[in-house]
Write a protein that holds these residues in place. Structure first.
Motif, mmCIF file in Angstrom:
data_model
loop_
_atom_site.group_PDB
_atom_site.id
_atom_site.type_symbol
_atom_site.label_atom_id
_atom_site.label_comp_id
_atom_site.label_asym_id
_atom_site.label_seq_id
_atom_site.Cartn_x
_atom_site.Cartn_y
_atom_site.Cartn_z
ATOM 1 N N ALA A 50 -9.275 -24.472 -10.465
ATOM 2 C CA ALA A 50 -9.952 -24.161 -11.721
ATOM 3 C C ALA A 50 -11.227 -23.362 -11.453
ATOM 4 C CB ALA A 50 -10.277 -25.445 -12.474
ATOM 5 N N ALA A 51 -12.025 -23.821 -10.495
ATOM 6 C CA ALA A 51 -13.280 -23.137 -10.196
ATOM 7 C C ALA A 51 -13.042 -21.775 -9.547
ATOM 8 C CB ALA A 51 -14.135 -24.018 -9.277
ATOM 9 N N ALA A 52 -12.160 -21.735 -8.556
ATOM 10 C CA ALA A 52 -11.938 -20.494 -7.813
ATOM 11 C C ALA A 52 -11.328 -19.410 -8.681
ATOM 12 C CB ALA A 52 -11.039 -20.773 -6.605
ATOM 13 N N SER A 53 -10.404 -19.775 -9.564
ATOM 14 C CA SER A 53 -9.768 -18.766 -10.416
ATOM 15 C C SER A 53 -10.784 -18.135 -11.364
ATOM 16 C CB SER A 53 -8.598 -19.383 -11.191
ATOM 17 O OG SER A 53 -9.029 -20.472 -12.000
ATOM 18 N N VAL A 54 -11.735 -18.934 -11.846
ATOM 19 C CA VAL A 54 -12.792 -18.392 -12.708
ATOM 20 C C VAL A 54 -13.681 -17.441 -11.910
ATOM 21 C CG1 VAL A 54 -14.847 -18.941 -14.072
ATOM 22 C CG2 VAL A 54 -12.785 -20.345 -14.293
ATOM 23 N N GLU A 55 -14.091 -17.868 -10.714
ATOM 24 C CA GLU A 55 -14.992 -17.041 -9.907
ATOM 25 C C GLU A 55 -14.288 -15.791 -9.381
ATOM 26 O OE1 GLU A 55 -18.009 -17.406 -10.013
ATOM 27 O OE2 GLU A 55 -18.148 -19.449 -10.785
ATOM 28 N N TYR A 56 -13.027 -15.923 -9.007
ATOM 29 C CA TYR A 56 -12.277 -14.778 -8.480
ATOM 30 C C TYR A 56 -12.149 -13.670 -9.522
ATOM 31 C CZ TYR A 56 -8.327 -12.010 -6.813
ATOM 32 O OH TYR A 56 -7.506 -10.974 -6.429
ATOM 33 N N TRP A 81 -1.163 -12.811 -6.134
ATOM 34 C CA TRP A 81 -1.508 -14.099 -5.543
ATOM 35 C C TRP A 81 -2.034 -13.939 -4.126
ATOM 36 C CZ3 TRP A 81 -2.223 -18.615 -7.815
ATOM 37 C CH2 TRP A 81 -2.274 -19.784 -7.038
ATOM 38 N N SER A 82 -1.458 -13.014 -3.368
ATOM 39 C CA SER A 82 -1.892 -12.797 -1.987
ATOM 40 C C SER A 82 -3.349 -12.347 -1.925
ATOM 41 C CB SER A 82 -0.986 -11.769 -1.304
ATOM 42 O OG SER A 82 -0.969 -10.558 -2.035
ATOM 43 N N SER A 83 -3.774 -11.549 -2.907
ATOM 44 C CA SER A 83 -5.177 -11.123 -2.932
ATOM 45 C C SER A 83 -6.098 -12.316 -3.184
ATOM 46 C CB SER A 83 -5.381 -10.067 -4.021
ATOM 47 O OG SER A 83 -4.617 -8.917 -3.756
ATOM 48 N N PHE A 84 -5.666 -13.203 -4.046
ATOM 49 C CA PHE A 84 -6.433 -14.418 -4.330
ATOM 50 C C PHE A 84 -6.534 -15.290 -3.079
ATOM 51 C CE2 PHE A 84 -6.152 -18.899 -6.069
ATOM 52 C CZ PHE A 84 -7.486 -18.984 -6.456
ATOM 53 N N VAL A 85 -5.428 -15.443 -2.355
ATOM 54 C CA VAL A 85 -5.434 -16.269 -1.145
ATOM 55 C C VAL A 85 -6.356 -15.676 -0.099
ATOM 56 C CG1 VAL A 85 -3.997 -17.105 0.764
ATOM 57 C CG2 VAL A 85 -3.139 -17.219 -1.579
ATOM 58 N N ASP A 86 -6.342 -14.348 0.046
ATOM 59 C CA ASP A 86 -7.253 -13.697 0.992
ATOM 60 C C ASP A 86 -8.712 -13.944 0.597
ATOM 61 O OD1 ASP A 86 -5.118 -12.719 2.389
ATOM 62 O OD2 ASP A 86 -5.172 -10.722 1.482
ATOM 63 N N TRP A 87 -8.987 -13.910 -0.688
ATOM 64 C CA TRP A 87 -10.337 -14.172 -1.194
ATOM 65 C C TRP A 87 -10.752 -15.595 -0.865
ATOM 66 C CZ3 TRP A 87 -12.344 -17.485 -4.921
ATOM 67 C CH2 TRP A 87 -13.601 -17.169 -5.465
ATOM 68 N N LEU A 88 -9.834 -16.556 -1.041
ATOM 69 C CA LEU A 88 -10.135 -17.955 -0.731
ATOM 70 C C LEU A 88 -10.456 -18.157 0.744
ATOM 71 C CD1 LEU A 88 -7.308 -19.851 -2.688
ATOM 72 C CD2 LEU A 88 -9.741 -19.804 -3.262
ATOM 73 N N ALA A 89 -9.733 -17.443 1.595
ATOM 74 C CA ALA A 89 -9.889 -17.637 3.040
ATOM 75 C C ALA A 89 -11.305 -17.343 3.504
ATOM 76 C CB ALA A 89 -8.893 -16.752 3.791
ATOM 77 N N ALA A 90 -12.005 -16.501 2.785
ATOM 78 C CA ALA A 90 -13.375 -16.140 3.168
ATOM 79 C C ALA A 90 -14.406 -17.076 2.555
ATOM 80 C CB ALA A 90 -13.659 -14.697 2.751
ATOM 81 N N ARG A 91 -13.944 -18.135 1.866
ATOM 82 C CA ARG A 91 -14.862 -19.036 1.157
ATOM 83 C C ARG A 91 -14.512 -20.492 1.480
ATOM 84 N NH1 ARG A 91 -14.260 -14.359 -1.105
ATOM 85 N NH2 ARG A 91 -16.009 -13.361 -2.216
ATOM 86 N N PRO A 92 -15.140 -21.033 2.526
ATOM 87 C CA PRO A 92 -14.819 -22.393 2.980
ATOM 88 C C PRO A 92 -15.011 -23.474 1.924
ATOM 89 C CG PRO A 92 -16.141 -21.228 4.618
ATOM 90 C CD PRO A 92 -16.131 -20.374 3.392
ATOM 91 N N VAL A 93 -15.817 -23.216 0.880
ATOM 92 C CA VAL A 93 -16.037 -24.234 -0.137
ATOM 93 C C VAL A 93 -14.730 -24.620 -0.825
ATOM 94 C CG1 VAL A 93 -16.527 -22.603 -2.018
ATOM 95 C CG2 VAL A 93 -17.532 -24.894 -2.060
#
Length: 352
Positions: free
Chosen positions: A302-308, A325-337
């Motif tokens: 919920a939080a990451a999708s809003v921020e992304y 979806w792959s772009s979102f996953v790559d974005w997540l990988a750079a954000r340990p939170v």
């Protein structure tokens, strides 16, 4: 002998302007539309003390200060006391002599429509609220409710939910920022519920409310919703359920995204994204869980999708696959939170 009116089942003395006897110009009650002598509220209706609209008595609530309030005003302006469930304008404790004991089921598990004044935890504007439906062992509702009450304290409360079936309740938290929830929510209560015999079954769901104030513009809302709808299969995999009954993805909602982004509130509640609430969007997609990692992942999505989608540009969407979806996953990988979310994606094999 009383005169009986032709075509009616009552006497002249009894007639106050019924549909049978009254001419079209007869005044009617503003609440129910029935004919009245002078247009004043009938015996079955009353006037809301806040907005002065006339409504059915059955559609009003009396506040702790004795005001009669219609359902619309109640939902918009009033909150319930955490002690006795009495309704208040300012959301504070009502000041009544609340003599219910801690052993009273009504204190531990409130009615399904209970609405306490929200307590905000952490730094906004992005606040998230959890609703976790839990089934309890037979005849163990009270003990399990007490366990949650003791662990959560002021962070949350319990409500009845008829959709759960059997026995159980819904655990509801007050609005929390994502980071505050990770650091401060007593997640061990989920493990303790599971150890006590509670379960999250196919009949139960997990919902996350997302504050509308978290979105910087209608375009941001549009990008967020489009991202979720365009990745329906991956979202369903992450959510661990597909539920046309309780969290449907529909073509009607896809077509209405522009309207929802501009503030239109949807008429149907049981959708993947419930847009019917004034202050929040409700993500209803997730299967319920008593696994802290899975619940943290739901909050994380919920939080990451809003921020992304907050700063996602047209160029990134059109040329760089920003909605993929792959772009979102790559974005997540750079954000340990968002590590709990990344761990769930890996476990469910929906990193693609």
């Amino acid at each position: 002998m009383p005169t009986t009116i032709s075509g009616a089942n009552h006497t002249l003395d009894e007639c106050i302007g019924c549909d049978t006897c009254a001419p079209p110009s007869t005044p009617t009650c503003d609440g129910c539309g029935d004919p009245t002598i002078d247009g004043s509220p009938c015996d079955d209706c009353t006037t809301c003390d806040r907005c002065d609209s006339v409504v059915l008595d059955s559609e009003t609530t009396e506040t702790v200060r004795g005001s009669t309030i219609c359902e619309d005003c109640l939902d918009e302006y009033y909150w319930q006391c955490g002690e006795c469930d009495g309704w208040n304008r300012d959301g504070s404790d009502c000041g009544n002599d609340c003599d219910q004991s801690d052993d009273d089921d009504d204190v531990l598990v409130h009615s399904y429509d209970y609405k306490p004044y929200p307590i905000f935890y952490g730094a906004g504007p992005l606040y998230l609220g959890l609703e976790i439906e839990v089934e309890t062992p037979y005849n163990r509702d009270q003990a399990c409710a007490q366990l949650v009450h003791d662990r959560l304290g002021d962070i949350g409360y319990l409500k009845n939910d008829s959709s759960i079936g059997n026995s159980g309740f819904e655990v509801v938290t007050h609005p929390m920022s994502y980071q505050w929830a990770l650091d401060n929510c007593p997640w061990q209560f989920l493990d303790q519920l599971r150890a006590a015999g509670c379960a999250a079954t196919r009949r139960t769901g997990l919902h996350v409310h997302v504050s509308r104030d978290a979105f910087v513009s209608p375009s941001h809302v549009y990008r967020w919703m489009k991202f979720i709808y365009r990745n329906q299969q991956q979202v369903i995999t992450l959510a661990r359920r597909k539920s046309p009954q309780w969290a449907a993805f529909t073509d009607d909602d896809r077509r209405a995204v522009v309207d929802y982004a501009k503030g239109t509130r949807g008429y149907a509640r049981y959708r993947a994204i419930n847009t019917g609430n004034e202050d929040t969007f409700e993500l209803r997609i997730f299967a319920s869980s008593l696994d802290p990692g899975e619940v943290k992942a739901a909050l994380g999505f919920a939080a990451a999708s809003v921020e992304y989608t907050r700063d996602l540009t047209f160029h990134e969407i059109a040329r760089d696959g920003g909605w993929a979806w792959s772009s979102f996953v790559d974005w997540l990988a750079a954000r340990p939170v968002y590590a709990p979310l990344t761990a769930q994606l890996e476990a469910l094999a929906c990193v693609c």
